[in-house]
Enzyme design. Structure first.
Site, PDB file in Angstrom:
ATOM      1  N   LEU A   1       4.124   7.076   1.576  1.00  0.00           N
ATOM      2  CA  LEU A   1       4.900   6.692   2.742  1.00  0.00           C
ATOM      3  C   LEU A   1       6.686   5.103   2.816  1.00  0.00           C
ATOM      4  O   LEU A   1       7.489   5.509   3.580  1.00  0.00           O
ATOM      5  CB  LEU A   1       4.260   5.807   4.388  1.00  0.00           C
ATOM      6  CG  LEU A   1       3.233   6.749   5.112  1.00  0.00           C
ATOM      7  CD1 LEU A   1       2.513   6.375   5.619  1.00  0.00           C
ATOM      8  CD2 LEU A   1       3.905   7.529   5.617  1.00  0.00           C
TER       9      LEU A   1
ATOM     10  N   ASP B   1       8.090  -3.149  -4.349  1.00  0.00           N
ATOM     11  CA  ASP B   1       6.752  -2.280  -4.721  1.00  0.00           C
ATOM     12  C   ASP B   1       6.589  -2.897  -6.291  1.00  0.00           C
ATOM     13  O   ASP B   1       7.544  -3.078  -7.317  1.00  0.00           O
ATOM     14  CB  ASP B   1       6.574  -1.054  -4.446  1.00  0.00           C
ATOM     15  CG  ASP B   1       5.419  -0.833  -4.627  1.00  0.00           C
ATOM     16  OD1 ASP B   1       4.321  -0.844  -5.607  1.00  0.00           O
ATOM     17  OD2 ASP B   1       5.014   0.301  -4.002  1.00  0.00           O
TER      18      ASP B   1
ATOM     19  N   VAL C   1       3.303  -8.924  -1.420  1.00  0.00           N
ATOM     20  CA  VAL C   1       3.637  -8.789  -0.411  1.00  0.00           C
ATOM     21  C   VAL C   1       3.222 -10.358  -0.155  1.00  0.00           C
ATOM     22  O   VAL C   1       3.846 -10.942   0.744  1.00  0.00           O
ATOM     23  CB  VAL C   1       3.817  -8.066   0.486  1.00  0.00           C
ATOM     24  CG1 VAL C   1       4.811  -7.019   0.763  1.00  0.00           C
ATOM     25  CG2 VAL C   1       2.086  -7.710   0.712  1.00  0.00           C
TER      26      VAL C   1
ATOM     27  N   ALA D   1     -10.708  -3.327   9.320  1.00  0.00           N
ATOM     28  CA  ALA D   1      -9.872  -5.125  10.307  1.00  0.00           C
ATOM     29  C   ALA D   1      -8.420  -5.891  10.090  1.00  0.00           C
ATOM     30  O   ALA D   1      -8.142  -5.816  11.202  1.00  0.00           O
ATOM     31  CB  ALA D   1     -10.804  -6.415   9.518  1.00  0.00           C
TER      32      ALA D   1
ATOM     33  N   LYS E   1      -6.340  -3.484   9.225  1.00  0.00           N
ATOM     34  CA  LYS E   1      -5.310  -2.636   9.654  1.00  0.00           C
ATOM     35  C   LYS E   1      -4.998  -2.950  11.606  1.00  0.00           C
ATOM     36  O   LYS E   1      -3.788  -3.091  12.529  1.00  0.00           O
ATOM     37  CB  LYS E   1      -5.326  -1.387   9.473  1.00  0.00           C
ATOM     38  CG  LYS E   1      -5.062  -0.742   8.276  1.00  0.00           C
ATOM     39  CD  LYS E   1      -4.135  -1.166   7.763  1.00  0.00           C
ATOM     40  CE  LYS E   1      -2.907  -0.534   7.287  1.00  0.00           C
ATOM     41  NZ  LYS E   1      -2.469  -0.717   6.654  1.00  0.00           N
TER      42      LYS E   1
ATOM     43  N   TYR F   1     -10.556  -3.467   5.366  1.00  0.00           N
ATOM     44  CA  TYR F   1      -9.773  -2.582   5.458  1.00  0.00           C
ATOM     45  C   TYR F   1      -9.496  -2.452   7.093  1.00  0.00           C
ATOM     46  O   TYR F   1      -7.738  -2.932   7.904  1.00  0.00           O
ATOM     47  CB  TYR F   1      -9.315  -0.792   4.586  1.00  0.00           C
ATOM     48  CG  TYR F   1      -7.965  -0.061   5.275  1.00  0.00           C
ATOM     49  CD1 TYR F   1      -6.973  -0.527   4.538  1.00  0.00           C
ATOM     50  CD2 TYR F   1      -7.824   0.760   5.765  1.00  0.00           C
ATOM     51  CE1 TYR F   1      -6.160   1.006   4.679  1.00  0.00           C
ATOM     52  CE2 TYR F   1      -7.197   2.192   6.290  1.00  0.00           C
ATOM     53  CZ  TYR F   1      -6.209   1.748   5.388  1.00  0.00           C
ATOM     54  OH  TYR F   1      -4.980   2.199   5.560  1.00  0.00           O
TER      55      TYR F   1
ATOM     56  N   ALA G   1      -1.056  10.332   6.964  1.00  0.00           N
ATOM     57  CA  ALA G   1      -0.040  10.777   6.055  1.00  0.00           C
ATOM     58  C   ALA G   1      -0.399  11.631   4.201  1.00  0.00           C
ATOM     59  O   ALA G   1      -1.582  10.791   4.177  1.00  0.00           O
ATOM     60  CB  ALA G   1       1.046  10.411   5.044  1.00  0.00           C
ATOM     61  N   GLY G   2      -0.061  12.534   3.579  1.00  0.00           N
ATOM     62  CA  GLY G   2      -0.277  12.720   2.519  1.00  0.00           C
ATOM     63  C   GLY G   2       0.483  12.158   1.491  1.00  0.00           C
ATOM     64  O   GLY G   2       1.068  11.841   1.189  1.00  0.00           O
TER      65      GLY G   2
END
Ligand code: NAI
Length: 304
Positions: free
Chosen positions: A21, A40, A76, A166, A168, A164, A196-197
């Protein structure tokens, strides 16, 4: 034809933009004139290792299409470095898309502290770090756009994804408050839950569905939320496969007992049907609004 939405003079940070994405967002923003920090570290799906290639490749794609981008390899977790790179390279920051993500799936009873912590650090702490570093710039220039990335896992729950899910939904909670704090500075903060794929969902769906859910079909909504014409803040959207919808909180009208009544657990059980009656839902849009029903005496129906 509608006028093209442009991003000339705008600088965007897209985290986790080496693939999936994030790559689609970075490419579309750059194609519309934004200068993009393609962040990234090139980690594995579990968040391990480093590889500069994914971010470099996306920058190459952007530049060969005539756009402007720079690679950032920081995690990040040190979000201020990513924002500093935007400032050093392009002189400003206007847009943050918090998209970086990893998975450490495990049923809750087997989940280790390390698995919980690793997912927290990328999704929630990372979104905090990057956004917090950009925030003073947004305030002083009276302009900013932030997109948070939530997930149906957080909204509805998903077996094996307690960590994950929690984090998100944590990003959505963060966005709710930032939308309020950013309002007078023209900072808009919205949240998406994408479908999304990508490598994250590869193997979890048949190939034709994977193709239908191309990340490029999520990017237009996200890019619109980053534009100066974005009309909303604090909103939540589900988006995927060229479908998009707004999501909101609702509650039942509620069960109100008289304040001079002693309420017992049995009385709660007796009123359960009213408490759970969704026939005429209430849609509060702020915490003051939500509290009003209690302050003002309920407009909910009382139990017999
Ligand atoms: P992806 O695995 O292709 O993208 C995630 C990117 O984040 C990777 O390129 C990875 O290297 C990067 N990343 C990992 N740790 C990082 C760190 N510490 N700092 C910066 N970047 C880091 O997967 P996808 O699907 O594109 O995911 C993007 C976002 O969308 C994630 O936040 C994910 O949780 C979320 N999401 C995706 C869904 C889907 O259906 N694909 C569903 C719901 C949410």
């Amino acid at each position: 034809m509608a006028e093209e939405l442009r991003f000339d003079g705008r600088v965007a940070v897209v985290t986790g933009a080496g693939g999936g994405l994030g790559r689609a967002y970075a490419r579309l923003l750059a194609a519309r004139g934004a200068q993009v920090v393609v962040n990234d570290p090139g980690a594995s799906l579990a968040g391990e290792g480093e590889n500069r290639r994914p971010a470099d490749r996306v920058v190459e794609e952007i530049t060969s299409a005539g756009g402007e981008g720079v690679a950032s390899y920081d995690s990040v977790e040190v979000g201020e470095r990513i924002v500093q790179q935007a400032l050093d390279q392009f002189g400003r920051i206007d847009i943050v898309i918090n998209n970086a993500g990893i998975l450490r799936d495990r049923t809750f009873h087997k989940m280790t502290l390390e698995e919980w912590e690793a997912v927290y650090r990328v999704h929630l702490f990372g979104a905090f770090r990057v956004t917090h570093a950009a925030w003073p710039h947004f305030r002083s220039q009276q302009y900013g756009r932030v997109v948070m990335t939530s997930s149906s896992s957080g909204i509805f729950g998903n077996f094996g994804q307690a960590n994950y899910a929690a984090m998100k939904l944590g990003q959505m909670g963060l966005a709710n408050t930032l939308a309020l704090e950013g309002e007078r500075y023209n900072i808009r903060v919205n949240t998406i839950a994408p479908y999304a794929g990508s490598r994250m969902t590869e193997g979890l769906m048949p190939p034709d569905l994977f193709a239908a859910l191309a990340p490029e079909r999520v990017a237009p909504l996200v890019v619109f939320l980053c534009h100066e014409r974005c009309p909303v803040s604090g909103k939540k959207y589900e988006v995927g496969g060229n479908w998009m919808a707004e999501l909101r909180w609702e509650r039942t009208r509620g069960l109100q007992f008289a304040l001079d009544q002693e309420v017992t657990p049995e009385a709660v059980a007796g009123g359960w049907e009213i408490l759970s009656d969704w026939s005429d839902p209430d849609v509060p849009t702020s915490s003051a609004d939500a509290f009003q029903v209690i302050l003002g005496g309920s407009d909910g129906r009382s139990s017999k």
